[in-house]
Write an enzyme that holds these catalytic residues in place. Structure first.
Site, PDB file in Angstrom:
ATOM      1  N   LYS A   6       0.846  -1.205   0.000  1.00 40.50           N
ATOM      2  CA  LYS A   6       0.000   0.000   0.000  1.00 40.50           C
ATOM      3  C   LYS A   6       0.878   1.250   0.000  1.00 40.50           C
ATOM      4  O   LYS A   6       2.084   1.163   0.275  1.00 40.50           O
ATOM      5  CB  LYS A   6      -0.904  -0.023   1.236  1.00 40.50           C
TER       6      LYS A   6
ATOM      7  N   ARG B 157     -10.706  -0.251  14.462  1.00 38.81           N
ATOM      8  CA  ARG B 157     -10.509   0.567  13.271  1.00 38.81           C
ATOM      9  C   ARG B 157     -11.445  -0.010  12.220  1.00 38.81           C
ATOM     10  O   ARG B 157     -12.611   0.313  12.212  1.00 38.81           O
ATOM     11  CB  ARG B 157      -9.024   0.499  12.878  1.00 38.81           C
TER      12      ARG B 157
ATOM     13  N   TYR C   7      17.052  29.429   9.869  1.00 42.74           N
ATOM     14  CA  TYR C   7      15.858  30.123  10.344  1.00 42.74           C
ATOM     15  C   TYR C   7      15.767  30.069  11.867  1.00 42.74           C
ATOM     16  O   TYR C   7      16.021  29.031  12.475  1.00 42.74           O
ATOM     17  CB  TYR C   7      14.605  29.480   9.751  1.00 42.74           C
TER      18      TYR C   7
ATOM     19  N   MET D   8      13.175  24.304   3.753  1.00 39.30           N
ATOM     20  CA  MET D   8      12.436  23.612   2.698  1.00 39.30           C
ATOM     21  C   MET D   8      13.365  22.849   1.759  1.00 39.30           C
ATOM     22  O   MET D   8      13.106  21.703   1.387  1.00 39.30           O
ATOM     23  CB  MET D   8      11.612  24.620   1.890  1.00 39.30           C
TER      24      MET D   8
HETATM   25  C1  LIG Z   1      -0.202  -1.945   6.731  1.00 37.77           C
HETATM   26  C2  LIG Z   1      -0.794  -3.246   7.151  1.00 37.77           C
HETATM   27  C3  LIG Z   1       0.018  -4.381   7.291  1.00 37.77           C
HETATM   28  C4  LIG Z   1       1.524  -4.332   7.245  1.00 37.77           C
HETATM   29  O1  LIG Z   1       1.995  -3.858   8.517  1.00 37.77           O
HETATM   30  P1  LIG Z   1       3.546  -3.655   8.860  1.00 37.77           P
HETATM   31  O2  LIG Z   1       3.506  -3.190  10.264  1.00 37.77           O
HETATM   32  O3  LIG Z   1       4.044  -2.612   7.928  1.00 37.77           O
HETATM   33  O4  LIG Z   1       4.227  -4.946   8.679  1.00 37.77           O
HETATM   34  C5  LIG Z   1      -0.611  -5.587   7.558  1.00 37.77           C
HETATM   35  N1  LIG Z   1      -1.958  -5.664   7.687  1.00 37.77           N
HETATM   36  C6  LIG Z   1      -2.760  -4.581   7.582  1.00 37.77           C
HETATM   37  C7  LIG Z   1      -4.228  -4.741   7.752  1.00 37.77           C
HETATM   38  C8  LIG Z   1      -2.205  -3.344   7.328  1.00 37.77           C
HETATM   39  O5  LIG Z   1      -3.005  -2.262   7.242  1.00 37.77           O
END
Ligand SMILES: *Cc1c(COP(=O)(O)O)cnc(C)c1O
Length: 384
Positions: free
Chosen positions: A59, A157, A279, A327
């Site tokens: 992702k 969640r 800065y 930046m």
């Molecule tokens: C992002 C995610 C993972 C991977 O988690 P890591 O901590 O990066 O290994 C696995 N399962 C779900 C549902 C996730 O959202």
């Protein structure tokens, strides 16, 4: 003949000549993706996971490193299932994988209106609620479509609560167009082995997944793979440790750096004792200080919060940042470092400056640091 006020350029474009030259000199930050290190981490996780399938989380464009390259290499390493979050990520990954028959799980599930696109791209939705299951079932109509089911075991969640899963099993004959072939849950505290929520989630997952005896089971992310045999089930879903982050949010000797972010020195200058830099004039030299100015800043993804604890790696040592992150620029102490010359590259994240350490210095995590590396960093891949 001119049809507009614009003059057509004939002959070699001066811009093209400029960009050809620019390719030879390094004038920006560079993000190098080490595909062999990625493969090595995959092998480590696979060994640690026992017989469980490794289904990489790719992702957010492969945690910012490039999902297409990452997934193609992991496919060559034997991965056959991948996880994305957004529908757009799933569509892009399906295109990138071409005719490879990968299973692509869509963690967002069936969001309103998305079912036709999910099916057309042969994505497997991870169904997160009773309405999502209804939506996938009514989309399927005369057919039977595969799906994964997300059980919430304590993170609150996404996912069905265990009591909703019980309701679902009572309604399955009405939902006959959905074939649940995988049940997943996600751990809230997998990077903290001693946290009591881990064992609690494991128990809830084991009990609830038993309602779906024909489905495979998946619980562990990167951290979960290292919590013990009980957490591995049929499939693990590592993300961060494929990309070089330790499973416990600190560097792990078994996990190799996959992302290297480097930046060139633009200028080396001498700052007299008593003068300040950057800065807000937050740092004042207590002695004559040699300073390297680097072409990297928060617009490249180096958090502004890297000040005051951050450092870069150069010529065999950590070199502290001086003053605030701008930046486009940072300043680094190179007193007594003769190798610091304009054009030399310094490591901001990489094998000598683990992403977990760089993240901790900026008050964040490897996840956020990697996914925030900006498009301005030139991207290079190395390895088979
Ligand atoms: C992002 C995610 C993972 C991977 O988690 P890591 O901590 O990066 O290994 C696995 N399962 C779900 C549902 C996730 O959202």
């Amino acid at each position: 003949m001119r049809s507009s006020g614009m003059t057509k350029w004939v002959g070699p474009s001066p811009l093209a000549a400029l960009s050809a030259k620019a390719a030879l000199v390094t004038e920006t930050s560079v993000l190098t993706l080490d595909l062999d290190a990625l493969a090595s981490n995959h092998a480590v996780l696979r060994a640690q996971a026992g017989g469980a399938e490794i289904a990489p989380a790719v992702k957010a464009d492969g945690y910012g490193l490039g999902a297409a390259l990452v997934a193609a290499r992991l496919w060559d390493e034997g991965a056959r299932s991948f996880y994305v979050a957004r529908l757009s990520e799933g569509l892009a990954l399906r295109r990138a994988l071409g005719d490879r028959a990968a299973t692509i799980y869509l963690l967002d599930g069936v969001t309103p209106g998305s079912a036709p696109a999910i099916e057309a791209a042969r994505l497997t939705p991870v169904l997160n609620s009773l309405p999502q299951i209804e939506a996938w079932n009514s989309h399927a109509r005369g057919r039977v479509l595969d799906a994964a089911l997300h059980i919430d075991t304590g993170m609150n969640r996404l996912g069905l609560r265990p009591e909703e899963a019980v309701v679902l099993t009572g309604a399955m004959d009405r939902l006959g167009h959905v074939n649940i072939d995988l049940v997943i849950s996600h751990l809230a505290c997998a990077s903290e082995p001693g946290h009591p929520l881990n064992a609690h989630q494991l128990t809830r997952f084991t009990e609830t997944a038993a309602l779906f005896p024909d489905a495979r089971r998946s619980l562990a992310n990167s951290g979960g793979i290292f919590l013990g045999d009980d957490y591995r089930f049929d499939q693990a879903r590592p993300g961060i440790s494929l990309y070089g982050g330790g499973p416990r949010d600190v560097p792990d000797a078994r996990i190799k750096a996959v992302a290297t972010l480097e930046a060139p020195i633009l200028q080396v200058r001498v700052m007299p004792r008593g003068e300040s830099i950057g800065y807000g004039a937050t740092y004042t030299a207590s002695q004559t200080t040699r300073v390297a100015i680097l072409a990297v800043g928060y617009a490249d993804g180096l958090p502004r919060a890297a000040h005051p604890r951050g450092a870069v790696w150069f010529d065999g040592a950590r070199r502290p940042l001086l003053g605030r992150v701008s930046m486009d620029l940072i300043a680094v102490d190179v007193t007594d470092c003769d190798a610091a010359r304009p054009g030399a590259m310094m490591q901001v994240i990489g094998p000598d400056l683990p992403v977990d350490d760089a993240a901790a210095a900026a008050g964040t995590t490897a996840y956020e640091l990697l996914t925030r590396i900006a498009p301005r960093a030139r991207r290079v891949a190395k390895g088979g």
